[in-house]
Design an enzyme around this catalytic site. Sequence first.
Site, PDB file in Angstrom:
ATOM      1  N   SER A   1       7.175  -2.295  -2.603  1.00  0.00           N
ATOM      2  CA  SER A   1       5.837  -2.012  -2.071  1.00  0.00           C
ATOM      3  C   SER A   1       4.839  -1.749  -3.192  1.00  0.00           C
ATOM      4  O   SER A   1       3.634  -1.862  -2.976  1.00  0.00           O
ATOM      5  CB  SER A   1       5.871  -0.762  -1.195  1.00  0.00           C
ATOM      6  OG  SER A   1       6.718  -0.941  -0.115  1.00  0.00           O
TER       7      SER A   1
ATOM      8  N   ASN B   1      -1.852  -2.643   1.618  1.00  0.00           N
ATOM      9  CA  ASN B   1      -1.870  -1.225   1.220  1.00  0.00           C
ATOM     10  C   ASN B   1      -3.112  -0.890   0.397  1.00  0.00           C
ATOM     11  O   ASN B   1      -3.594   0.247   0.427  1.00  0.00           O
ATOM     12  CB  ASN B   1      -0.602  -0.859   0.448  1.00  0.00           C
ATOM     13  CG  ASN B   1       0.586  -0.723   1.393  1.00  0.00           C
ATOM     14  OD1 ASN B   1       0.412  -0.544   2.593  1.00  0.00           O
ATOM     15  ND2 ASN B   1       1.794  -0.825   0.851  1.00  0.00           N
TER      16      ASN B   1
ATOM     17  N   GLU C   1       3.572 -10.581   2.924  1.00  0.00           N
ATOM     18  CA  GLU C   1       2.745 -10.877   1.756  1.00  0.00           C
ATOM     19  C   GLU C   1       3.640 -11.569   0.726  1.00  0.00           C
ATOM     20  O   GLU C   1       4.692 -11.023   0.365  1.00  0.00           O
ATOM     21  CB  GLU C   1       2.165  -9.576   1.166  1.00  0.00           C
ATOM     22  CG  GLU C   1       1.136  -8.916   2.065  1.00  0.00           C
ATOM     23  CD  GLU C   1       0.539  -7.638   1.461  1.00  0.00           C
ATOM     24  OE1 GLU C   1      -0.686  -7.508   1.414  1.00  0.00           O
ATOM     25  OE2 GLU C   1       1.323  -6.756   1.043  1.00  0.00           O
TER      26      GLU C   1
HETATM   27  P1  NAD Z   1      15.898   2.785   2.355  1.00  0.00           P
HETATM   28  O1  NAD Z   1      16.001   4.049   1.616  1.00  0.00           O
HETATM   29  O2  NAD Z   1      15.902   2.815   3.856  1.00  0.00           O
HETATM   30  O3  NAD Z   1      17.089   1.796   1.906  1.00  0.00           O
HETATM   31  C1  NAD Z   1      17.406   1.542   0.566  1.00  0.00           C
HETATM   32  C2  NAD Z   1      18.860   1.113   0.492  1.00  0.00           C
HETATM   33  O4  NAD Z   1      19.140   0.709  -0.856  1.00  0.00           O
HETATM   34  C3  NAD Z   1      19.870   2.235   0.829  1.00  0.00           C
HETATM   35  O5  NAD Z   1      20.732   1.796   1.868  1.00  0.00           O
HETATM   36  C4  NAD Z   1      20.619   2.455  -0.478  1.00  0.00           C
HETATM   37  O6  NAD Z   1      21.999   2.793  -0.288  1.00  0.00           O
HETATM   38  C5  NAD Z   1      20.462   1.083  -1.127  1.00  0.00           C
HETATM   39  N1  NAD Z   1      20.709   1.096  -2.570  1.00  0.00           N
HETATM   40  C6  NAD Z   1      20.391   2.042  -3.474  1.00  0.00           C
HETATM   41  N2  NAD Z   1      20.829   1.675  -4.702  1.00  0.00           N
HETATM   42  C7  NAD Z   1      21.406   0.457  -4.561  1.00  0.00           C
HETATM   43  C8  NAD Z   1      22.056  -0.439  -5.452  1.00  0.00           C
HETATM   44  N3  NAD Z   1      22.200  -0.162  -6.756  1.00  0.00           N
HETATM   45  N4  NAD Z   1      22.533  -1.599  -4.959  1.00  0.00           N
HETATM   46  C9  NAD Z   1      22.421  -1.889  -3.631  1.00  0.00           C
HETATM   47  N5  NAD Z   1      21.839  -1.080  -2.744  1.00  0.00           N
HETATM   48  C10 NAD Z   1      21.326   0.084  -3.203  1.00  0.00           C
HETATM   49  O7  NAD Z   1      14.588   2.065   1.802  1.00  0.00           O
HETATM   50  P2  NAD Z   1      13.642   1.019   2.550  1.00  0.00           P
HETATM   51  O8  NAD Z   1      12.574   1.766   3.289  1.00  0.00           O
HETATM   52  O9  NAD Z   1      14.469   0.015   3.258  1.00  0.00           O
HETATM   53  O10 NAD Z   1      12.910   0.340   1.296  1.00  0.00           O
HETATM   54  C11 NAD Z   1      13.513  -0.698   0.562  1.00  0.00           C
HETATM   55  C12 NAD Z   1      12.459  -1.422  -0.233  1.00  0.00           C
HETATM   56  O11 NAD Z   1      11.488  -1.979   0.674  1.00  0.00           O
HETATM   57  C13 NAD Z   1      11.665  -0.542  -1.206  1.00  0.00           C
HETATM   58  O12 NAD Z   1      11.387  -1.294  -2.352  1.00  0.00           O
HETATM   59  C14 NAD Z   1      10.391  -0.222  -0.431  1.00  0.00           C
HETATM   60  O13 NAD Z   1       9.306   0.042  -1.265  1.00  0.00           O
HETATM   61  C15 NAD Z   1      10.185  -1.519   0.319  1.00  0.00           C
HETATM   62  N6  NAD Z   1       9.374  -1.437   1.550  1.00  0.00           N
HETATM   63  C16 NAD Z   1       9.560  -0.401   2.425  1.00  0.00           C
HETATM   64  C17 NAD Z   1       8.801  -0.372   3.592  1.00  0.00           C
HETATM   65  C18 NAD Z   1       8.984   0.739   4.605  1.00  0.00           C
HETATM   66  O14 NAD Z   1       8.113   0.926   5.454  1.00  0.00           O
HETATM   67  N7  NAD Z   1      10.109   1.447   4.605  1.00  0.00           N
HETATM   68  C19 NAD Z   1       7.866  -1.381   3.865  1.00  0.00           C
HETATM   69  C20 NAD Z   1       7.740  -2.435   2.966  1.00  0.00           C
HETATM   70  C21 NAD Z   1       8.499  -2.451   1.801  1.00  0.00           C
END
Ligand code: NAD
Length: 284
Positions: free
Chosen positions: A119, A190, A152
């Site tokens: 993000s 954003n 995006e």
């Molecule tokens: P989350 O915390 O729900 O999930 C992250 C996952 O990554 C976890 O299951 C964790 O175990 C795993 N992880 C951590 N280290 C790891 C590794 N070395 N190898 C493999 N897996 C690993 O996070 P999320 O909300 O799903 O966000 C994930 C990405 O998406 C981030 O970059 C975030 O900025 C982006 N994002 C989030 C949103 C949102 O609204 N949540 C929206 C758009 C983008």
Amino acid sequence: MAIKTIGIIGAGTMGNGIAQACAVSGLDAVMYDIAPAALERGVATVGKSLDRLIKKGTMTDADKAAVLARISTTTELAGVAGADLVLEAATENEQLKIKILGQVAALVPPETIIATNTSSISITRLAEASGRPERFVGMHFFNPVPMMALVEIISGLRTSKETVAAVTAFAEQLGKTPIGVKNSAGFVVNRILCPMINEAIFALQEGLASAEEIDAGMKLGCNHPIGPLALCDLIGLDVELAVMEVLYGNFNDPKYRPAPLLRDMVDAGMLGRKTGRGFYSYER
Ligand code: NAD
């Protein structure tokens, strides 16, 4: 090259949503996570989401079984080696992502496109870490992925047109509407949304109106489906603060300074719905 199998790094909120969107569109998804529990939760979340579609009458039990059969899970990174596209959706931490991208790049053939769902981290910087900046791109999905139409597509400085075309077609295959964006803090949505929410917090802090009145103003005056303060409670005040800090840090422009009330509420643990209190109170 047609994209048929997607390797997804991270089975969290976004990873499992992306896996569901892929599988519903007939593509195979391999979800990789370091935590077996995260993989279990991820698959369970997809199952529950599909159950809601069955309840609505837009999916059958047989469809659900077919969708789930297209999602496999692994705790070995090598499990994504055969994917046509690898999409990184792990925890938002630059050092972690740089490490993962280096490992993925060493594993998958040089022609494989690698994408990130970050993000806030610079796509150009992550592209360099991937060692294949021409075939590296941002694909910023929105939460909840199965419901939200936008993706995006963010080009780093050296992302090739072919890579953008391939992932644009892939996003369309998922039934999404992609928009092309140049790498810049906050991308498009954003960059516009978070300062708008921040301004609503300034308005509250200055006593212009109550939270309810500010939200009613934006709903009734601008046709927004939800007011900015209620939306901030949904997103999380900590996430809103983090985005404003990224914008402020990148552009050094005072128009992006986080509202002091936002900072104060985060310090007080009032993070919105997830803690039961933000601009509004929520039954727990
Ligand atoms: P989350 O915390 O729900 O999930 C992250 C996952 O990554 C976890 O299951 C964790 O175990 C795993 N992880 C951590 N280290 C790891 C590794 N070395 N190898 C493999 N897996 C690993 O996070 P999320 O909300 O799903 O966000 C994930 C990405 O998406 C981030 O970059 C975030 O900025 C982006 N994002 C989030 C949103 C949102 O609204 N949540 C929206 C758009 C983008």
